[in-house]
Write an enzyme that holds these catalytic residues in place. Structure first.
Site, PDB file in Angstrom:
ATOM      1  N   THR A 142      -4.938 -33.501 -93.171  1.00 52.51           N
ATOM      2  CA  THR A 142      -5.508 -34.533 -92.320  1.00 52.51           C
ATOM      3  C   THR A 142      -5.081 -34.252 -90.889  1.00 52.51           C
ATOM      4  O   THR A 142      -3.902 -33.983 -90.627  1.00 52.51           O
ATOM      5  CB  THR A 142      -5.146 -35.958 -92.804  1.00 52.51           C
ATOM      6  OG1 THR A 142      -5.759 -36.902 -91.937  1.00 52.51           O
ATOM      7  CG2 THR A 142      -3.650 -36.205 -92.866  1.00 52.51           C
ATOM      8  N   GLU A 143      -6.046 -34.257 -89.966  1.00 55.44           N
ATOM      9  CA  GLU A 143      -5.822 -33.701 -88.628  1.00 55.44           C
ATOM     10  C   GLU A 143      -4.745 -34.447 -87.845  1.00 55.44           C
ATOM     11  O   GLU A 143      -4.138 -33.897 -86.936  1.00 55.44           O
ATOM     12  CB  GLU A 143      -7.140 -33.707 -87.834  1.00 55.44           C
ATOM     13  CG  GLU A 143      -7.598 -35.128 -87.483  1.00 55.44           C
ATOM     14  CD  GLU A 143      -8.968 -35.173 -86.822  1.00 55.44           C
ATOM     15  OE1 GLU A 143      -9.751 -34.243 -87.011  1.00 55.44           O
ATOM     16  OE2 GLU A 143      -9.235 -36.156 -86.118  1.00 55.44           O
ATOM     17  N   ASN A 144      -4.520 -35.734 -88.203  1.00 52.55           N
ATOM     18  CA  ASN A 144      -3.512 -36.484 -87.455  1.00 52.55           C
ATOM     19  C   ASN A 144      -2.086 -36.074 -87.815  1.00 52.55           C
ATOM     20  O   ASN A 144      -1.141 -36.607 -87.247  1.00 52.55           O
ATOM     21  CB  ASN A 144      -3.722 -37.993 -87.627  1.00 52.55           C
ATOM     22  CG  ASN A 144      -3.746 -38.417 -89.073  1.00 52.55           C
ATOM     23  OD1 ASN A 144      -4.414 -37.810 -89.901  1.00 52.55           O
ATOM     24  ND2 ASN A 144      -3.009 -39.466 -89.389  1.00 52.55           N
ATOM     25  N   GLY A 145      -1.942 -35.127 -88.736  1.00 51.71           N
ATOM     26  CA  GLY A 145      -0.621 -34.532 -88.876  1.00 51.71           C
ATOM     27  C   GLY A 145       0.003 -34.482 -90.246  1.00 51.71           C
ATOM     28  O   GLY A 145       1.205 -34.703 -90.381  1.00 51.71           O
ATOM     29  N   SER A 163      -0.617 -29.521 -86.136  1.00 52.73           N
ATOM     30  CA  SER A 163      -1.797 -29.770 -86.948  1.00 52.73           C
ATOM     31  C   SER A 163      -2.998 -28.962 -86.453  1.00 52.73           C
ATOM     32  O   SER A 163      -3.734 -28.375 -87.242  1.00 52.73           O
ATOM     33  CB  SER A 163      -2.132 -31.265 -86.919  1.00 52.73           C
ATOM     34  OG  SER A 163      -3.085 -31.570 -87.896  1.00 52.73           O
TER      35      SER A 163
END
Lengths: 215, 219
Positions: free
Chosen positions: B48-51, B90
């Site tokens: 997930t791109e938010n980390g 990320s």
């Protein structure tokens, strides 16, 4: 130096026209109490650098709802109808930066770099007005570093010196923003005595943090 | 097919594109349904791109952790072995080619693999979020989308909305079939049994190249 101050003292450091980096992703990892105090304070015409506009009632978007924001540099604002409306009727200036590019611009600003070269945005509106540089046959955009007057961060655990730990997905932009502003204030949910965080567990070293507030 | 059947068909077929051990980033909408359709023996790791890498299912009600969200703001869990990190790491993972596949939706895609899915000037201006980085950085870009939008083609000769990225799309999966973007154009490789080649072409502005070994869509 004693770093722990009150939320009111921290909010009073915000002045008209300042550029402020706000940590958090859709308000997770944002300094919620400090944002509320700034929203209720006198400072206005702020430029915010943050991943997103979060929500009108929470996160960076709270400052839009309070009428404090002149400009935003962000990657996404679809969750905040006030930000979208402000952008469409031109009362809010918005500079869109792809999320990975934004993260690197902030990192570059704190790491003494003159910019970053990224393939992201080539062939799109993002490349407008930017220098393109070809390295080994591949085209990149030169994206310039970002620096701010102030960064406000949200952490889970701090020690009294200002070493920070972030839990879950709350790190997001906080570690880079800690490095890229003249004045850095971290709001921590838990503050422990110095010595209670092992060095290898520290995400943001204390040297980057000027002031702490209790979340 | 009703709307639900269309979405399930697309998600089920898209799931077959993933391999055991893949690192995958899924967009919102139909792509979020894909983990439900992974074939037996195929386990993928979700980024997930938010980390975080190792995203697990949605938590039960009452067990949400306020520190744990996905890129859409929904609460998530972490599987054993998950790791969380900053947005810089990320997107280093994303841009650096460490994500095996991203599956996402589209407003428009064209013969050259250009994709538009972030903006309709004057109407929809949410910002690109992480989409531009993902499409440029992922090893494979797979679109899982309805073939048309209110009857209008989305697979075009040339996108006319602002682009998300140029020339990055590899595969298009719709309820009508599976299409590969090649240097020569868009090749129809699989056809859903409910449709004819003529049906698909009629719903597509781009001129389709029909694969000599055109197969029924794997379902």
């Amino acid at each position: 130096m004693k770093k722990l101050i009150s939320v009111e003292e921290a909010a009073a450091m915000v002045k008209d026209g300042m550029t402020i980096m706000v940590g958090g992703f859709l308000s997770v990892g944002s300094p919620i109490k400090l944002i509320e105090a700034i929203a209720n304070g006198p400072a206005k015409d702020l430029t915010l650098i943050c991943n997103d506009a979060a929500y009108p009632e929470k996160g960076s978007g709270r400052l839009i709802a309070a009428g404090k924001v002149k400009k935003m540099i962000l990657s996404h604002m679809g969750t905040n109808p006030l930000a979208v409306a402000g952008f469409n009727d031109k009362t809010l200036e918005v500079e869109f930066s792809p999320q990975g590019t934004l993260a690197e611009r902030v990192r570059a600003g704190g790491a003494g770099l003159g910019g970053v070269l990224t393939p992201t945005g080539i062939g799109t509106v993002v490349e407008e007005g930017k220098q393109k540089i070809t390295i080994d046959g591949k085209e990149y955009l030169l994206e310039k570093p970002l620096h701010a007057d102030m960064a406000i961060l949200g952490a889970n655990i701090a020690d009294e010196d200002g070493n920070l730990i972030y839990k879950g997905t709350t790190q997001n932009f906080n570690p880079m923003m800690a490095t890229a502003a003249d004045l850095v204030i971290a709001e921590a949910k838990e503050i422990v005595k110095t010595g209670n965080i092992e060095p290898e567990r520290v995400h943001t070293p204390a040297l980057f943090v000027d002031y702490l507030i209790q979340g | 097919m009703d709307k639900n059947e269309i979405r399930q068909t697309i998600a089920r077929r898209a799931a077959l594109e993933l391999h055991d051990g893949d690192i995958v980033n899924l967009g919102i909408g139909i792509p979020t349904m894909i983990p439900n359709f992974l074939p037996e023996g195929v386990t993928v790791t979700l980024q997930t791109e938010n980390g975080m890498i190792g995203m697990g299912p949605t938590p039960e009600e009452g067990k949400e952790d306020q520190n744990m969200i996905n890129a859409g703001g929904g609460f998530i869990t972490a599987v054993d072995g998950a790791a969380s990190f900053s947005s810089a790491t990320s997107f280093g993972i994303i841009r650096g080619g460490h994500v095996d596949a991203t599956i996402l939706g589209a407003m428009q895609v064209d013969e050259e693999g250009d994709l538009a899915n972030w903006m309709i000037p004057g109407k929809l201006t949410p910002g690109m979020g992480g989409a531009m980085d993902l499409i440029v950085g992922a090893k494979r870009v797979i679109l899982a989308m309805e073939h048309t939008q209110k009857g209008n083609p989305k697979i075009l000769k040339k996108c006319n909305l602002p682009l998300t990225a140029k020339g990055q799309v590899n595969l298009i999966i719709t309820e009508m079939g599976v299409m590969e973007v090649t240097p020569k154009g868009i090749v129809l490789k699989e056809l859903h049994p409910e449709f004819t080649v003529e049906d698909v072409q009629a719903a597509t502005e781009a001129t389709l190249i029909i694969a000599p070994d055109l197969k029924p869509m794997q379902l």
